[in-house]
Design an enzyme around this catalytic site. Structure first.
Site, PDB file in Angstrom:
ATOM      1  N   ASP A 132      17.276 -45.757   5.168  1.00  0.00           N
ATOM      2  CA  ASP A 132      16.129 -44.842   5.140  1.00  0.00           C
ATOM      3  C   ASP A 132      15.430 -44.750   3.786  1.00  0.00           C
ATOM      4  O   ASP A 132      14.429 -44.039   3.665  1.00  0.00           O
ATOM      5  CB  ASP A 132      16.572 -43.438   5.579  1.00  0.00           C
ATOM      6  CG  ASP A 132      16.804 -43.363   7.073  1.00  0.00           C
ATOM      7  OD1 ASP A 132      16.026 -43.990   7.816  1.00  0.00           O
ATOM      8  OD2 ASP A 132      17.759 -42.689   7.496  1.00  0.00           O
ATOM      9  N   ASP A 194      13.835 -48.046  14.235  1.00  0.00           N
ATOM     10  CA  ASP A 194      13.166 -47.308  13.157  1.00  0.00           C
ATOM     11  C   ASP A 194      13.125 -48.117  11.851  1.00  0.00           C
ATOM     12  O   ASP A 194      12.246 -47.936  11.019  1.00  0.00           O
ATOM     13  CB  ASP A 194      13.895 -45.999  12.839  1.00  0.00           C
ATOM     14  CG  ASP A 194      14.513 -45.316  14.038  1.00  0.00           C
ATOM     15  OD1 ASP A 194      14.802 -45.998  15.034  1.00  0.00           O
ATOM     16  OD2 ASP A 194      14.741 -44.103  13.970  1.00  0.00           O
TER      17      ASP A 194
HETATM   18  N1  GLY Z   1      15.178 -41.807  12.058  1.00  0.00           N
HETATM   19  C1  GLY Z   1      13.864 -41.712  12.420  1.00  0.00           C
HETATM   20  C2  GLY Z   1      13.578 -40.924  13.635  1.00  0.00           C
HETATM   21  O1  GLY Z   1      14.266 -39.976  13.930  1.00  0.00           O
HETATM   22  O2  GLY Z   1      12.659 -41.248  14.311  1.00  0.00           O
END
Ligand code: GLY
Length: 414
Positions: A132, A194
């Site tokens: 992230d 993601d």
């Molecule tokens: N981790 C990114 C989301 O929750 O979309």
């Protein structure tokens, strides 16, 4: 023209209008958007002003620099703040919102505020525990570099890119998104959809004095994900578990979707945004073709108001909550796509779909004006985990103001 000829002519005209009518009845949603091209517009300045007025209310309340606003609960009007912590993926979005506020207004007050909120987590550049870091550093330091002309952020971004790249496993061909300690259900090399968004940091770094391998890693990750992460119907799984030694796929799961095989809306949105961005960076046509296909699939699945339920597989139940964050992410991405496709009909189709999404988000149905301190309401973070259901989310606001800023630029060009 004699009577018979006139009759034949009328018959022909009638036949043409009948066929035209039949076809227009059959047009799918995306074609309808294209047809109404000239009728779709929004009061962009009002929607921007709404955001800025909301910031005027929220910012004076957000004084703790060790925290960032994450969500507004359904029954609350003010931001719930959480620690700027290296394991909390949302830390960068609030500074990002402020950078865009500066971008759309030119008001130095927002730049000063953005700097203040950006420069509190420089040490996150060394995060190697998860993927992230892109989500965390790029909206803060990346936009600071681009919008705020803070050239001194460059080294921080390059170090961040190196931290992210350290999670790439060449045997799998992807970046490892999560570590087992964080998500013990999955034991091997985990990649989630993601992760596509984090690649923007690598592309940026490769262009700005960083190691060229950052570019290669981003491309390889995109290729592997394109091959493995999507079903035949062009929707994506959320979580892929790979064998870290031989790269074989062990399992396909969900964490935030309704079911392992369902179509989690924000996951589809990350895919759409991700592949449009990858094409923008690489100009490799295979990524454009793929971006268009998954975008068209997403558009086909949308309900009338252009904002999906939190998972497309629960959308038929009107009690299921919406996810405005998915709509904001896709609206922003589509504005870029409308400038990348060559065909005029495609340009209009994607542009109009984006504008329609923004119009819906800025309407009484989704706007937080007069109701809470955010820009938008009605997002869903993780219903499958029992939290962040029908709330305001900071990343919904981030992608919304990003989209408004992109639209402003496009309109200025036109
Ligand atoms: N981790 C990114 C989301 O929750 O979309």
């Amino acid at each position: 023209m004699n009577k018979t000829m006139r009759f034949k002519m009328l018959l022909l005209i009638g036949l043409i209008s009948f066929v035209g009518c039949k076809n227009s009845n059959k047009t799918n949603k995306t074609e309808t958007i294209s047809v109404s091209e000239n009728t779709i517009d929004i009061d962009l300045q009002k929607q921007i002003n709404d955001c800025i007025n909301q910031l005027e209310i929220a910012v004076p309340k957000l004084t703790d620099l060790t925290k960032h606003p994450r969500l507004i609960d359904t029954d609350s009007t003010e931001w719930k703040q959480v620690n700027n912590h290296k394991l909390i993926w949302t830390s960068g979005f609030y500074p990002g919102v402020l950078w865009y506020a500066y971008n759309v207004t030119g008001n130095k007050r927002w730049k000063d505020e953005a700097i203040k909120r950006t420069e509190v987590f420089e040490d996150f550049k060394n995060i190697t525990e998860h993927h992230d870091i892109g989500f965390m550093m790029f909206p803060a330091y990346g936009l600071g570099y681009q919008i705020g002309d803070k050239k001194e952020y460059k080294d921080i971004l390059l170090t961040s890119a190196a931290s992210l790249a350290s999670r790439f496993n060449p045997k799998v061909g992807t970046i490892r998104s999560w570590s087992n300690k964080m998500h013990p259900r999955w034991q091997q090399h985990i990649t989630i959809i993601d992760n596509m968004l984090n690649l923007e940091l690598l592309f940026w770094a490769a262009k700005n004095g960083g190691d060229k391998k950052f570019y290669d890693i981003a491309v390889k990750h995109s290729e592997t994900t394109m091959k493995n992460h999507f079903r035949d119907d062009l929707t994506s799984w959320h979580v892929l578990e790979y064998d870290s030694i031989n790269g074989n796929i062990l399992n396909r799961h969900t964490k935030q979707g309704y079911a392992d095989d369902s179509r989690w809306s924000r996951g589809q949105a990350w895919g759409v945004y991700g592949y449009i961005m990858v094409y923008k960076e690489t100009k490799d046509k295979k990524f454009l073709d793929f971006a268009k296909k998954i975008t068209d699939k997403y558009l086909d699945l949308l309900p009338e108001d252009m904002v999906p339920a939190w998972d497309f597989d629960v959308q038929n139940d009107p009690k299921e909550e919406k996810d405005a964050s998915a709509a904001a992410i896709v609206a922003s991405a589509l504005l870029d796509l409308s400038t990348l496709v060559e065909d005029k009909a495609d340009q209009d189709r994607y542009y109009n779909a984006a504008v329609k999404m923004l119009k819906s988000l800025g309407s009484e149905n989704y706007s937080a004006v007069g109701k809470a301190d955010s820009f938008l309401l009605h997002s869903t973070g993780a219903k499958s985990l029992g939290h962040e259901i029908d709330v305001a989310l900071i990343y919904a606001d981030y992608y919304y103001i990003e989209a408004l800023s992109r639209l402003k630029k496009l309109k200025a060009k036109k």
